[in-house]
Enzyme design. Sequence first.
Site, PDB file in Angstrom:
ATOM      1  N   GLY A  30      20.616 -18.583  23.086  1.00 14.10           N
ATOM      2  CA  GLY A  30      21.004 -19.900  22.620  1.00 14.10           C
ATOM      3  C   GLY A  30      22.094 -20.490  23.481  1.00 14.10           C
ATOM      4  N   VAL A  35      20.714 -13.065  22.159  1.00 10.14           N
ATOM      5  CA  VAL A  35      20.393 -12.325  20.940  1.00 10.14           C
ATOM      6  C   VAL A  35      19.564 -11.099  21.314  1.00 10.14           C
ATOM      7  CG1 VAL A  35      19.423 -12.432  18.618  1.00 10.14           C
ATOM      8  CG2 VAL A  35      20.360 -14.505  19.675  1.00 10.14           C
ATOM      9  N   ASP A 144      23.117 -27.596  11.670  1.00 10.48           N
ATOM     10  CA  ASP A 144      22.000 -27.459  12.610  1.00 10.48           C
ATOM     11  C   ASP A 144      20.730 -27.015  11.885  1.00 10.48           C
ATOM     12  OD1 ASP A 144      20.820 -27.693  15.101  1.00 10.48           O
ATOM     13  OD2 ASP A 144      21.321 -25.652  15.715  1.00 10.48           O
ATOM     14  N   PRO A 147      13.585 -26.550  12.132  1.00  9.61           N
ATOM     15  CA  PRO A 147      12.544 -25.530  11.933  1.00  9.61           C
ATOM     16  C   PRO A 147      12.847 -24.198  12.607  1.00  9.61           C
ATOM     17  CG  PRO A 147      11.524 -27.652  12.323  1.00  9.61           C
ATOM     18  CD  PRO A 147      12.997 -27.854  12.546  1.00  9.61           C
ATOM     19  N   ALA A 148      13.456 -24.226  13.794  1.00 12.01           N
ATOM     20  CA  ALA A 148      13.738 -22.981  14.512  1.00 12.01           C
ATOM     21  C   ALA A 148      14.763 -22.118  13.795  1.00 12.01           C
ATOM     22  CB  ALA A 148      14.212 -23.286  15.930  1.00 12.01           C
TER      23      ALA A 148
END
Length: 500
Positions: A30, A35, A144, A147-148
Amino acid sequence: MNDPSPLPPSSDLSGRTLGGYAVLRKIGSGGMADVYLALQQSLERQVALKVLHSQLADNPSYVERFHNEARAAASLVHPNIVQIYEVGEADGHHFIAQEFVAGKNLDQILKRQGALPPGTVLDILRQVVSALCQAAEAGIVHRDIKPANILLTPTGVVKVADFGLARILSVDTKTLTEVGVALGTPLYMSPEQIEGRPVDARSDIYSLGVTCYHLLSGEPPHSGETALAIAVGHINREPTPLGTMQVGLPEDFVAIVHRMMAKQPADRCQSPSELLNDLKTLASSAAKEGWAADSNEWSLLEWISADGNRSAASTQLGQLMREQARLESNRWNWQGILGMLAIALVAGAVIAWAIRPRFVLEGTPPAAIPKRDSPAAQLFHAKMTESESAWQAVWKYFPEADPYFEQLAQQGLVRHFLFDSPQYVQSLAWAQKLADEGQTDESLRAFALAAQFVSLEQLGREREAREVYSQLTPAMKDQLNRFENQLYESMQGSLSRLGE
């Protein structure tokens, strides 16, 4: 509104150990962090490890914001929020260890399936709003929602991820916003967030409304070639009416989504609990119209959150408990006994029919099951119907769909044979099939092994049951305890009967 300059890639930490976490592989990246899938060695469980980009670790403002993210998110304990386990620093790397959620996010599902049926979207929406109720109580704004950042587990539980842009309202974040990091995603941002005005829970409601618009229509309400063009749309242009984007959507649902996307915060629902209460009313009418489940199937937590008044909800819960106690005390009256005898006779007939000899994986033909518009809609229908043929219809009607949907349907079929219509030979056969398919998917394999174990124990095949149970790792058991409560409790019952 300008995004910061792209950062050079950080070095891959796969194969290293950070503060008691064995880093297995990178699974994403990100704006602030990479991650990784990692193994928490002390508990032998898989976690998602967010490691701050090395290029940012030298900037005190970024590091402060990164740790603020962890402190904000760690205070939120809710079944629909990704849980933070630890924030730390090792070998110069700042990291957050959080719950690893197997499954897909809604952005991935949208790209594969397009628009989702309204019943599925309502089921997703109520779970996200329940999570936002918890955040609002703590004074935290996600900032924020998109959908993600909305994950769907293999069991259908929705998890809101990445409270990385969350802010505790009483904290002055001026220095953190000065470093040039864009807070939020323009495609889903509220007008007040785009303009840099103060935001509260109503901003998250706007972003969630935009997300629902996208889920229901297959397209976001505002688009453009640049972030600025999209931002101008959110501020100045009304979206195309959702009802014209997708014909046949329930009008009450469309009205709620458009109210969520009102330009002025005062014109939206004023809190997540108010929105959840509106959804509860919608669910009741939706059940009568046959396109979604009734609010009676909501969790107690969702009912309490929708009430908006914890004391009133507690009073209602107390009344329900007292009524249950009264019914329990009278359960042996003659009328009840006669009723139980009648039920027993009917149940005996049903069981006799259910255990008639047939081939293990033959199943019931899904001829009487209506075909839905998409595999997601067929899966939702199966979840509401809870029948063998309804689950099988998912892959029989949509053989070319993403295999993920077939796996979810097969898991539903295993639960059906374990709990709804106990047929342990059937549950064992399907669980073994899933175990063969889930060699590289630990969550699927954990489910399949646990179902095999319970089935074998119920069938009296104790030696085989013990052999299967020995394959379950502590990480698998922890995952079952968190995501498969009914199966986990059944597994504990089988262990007790085996004297383990």
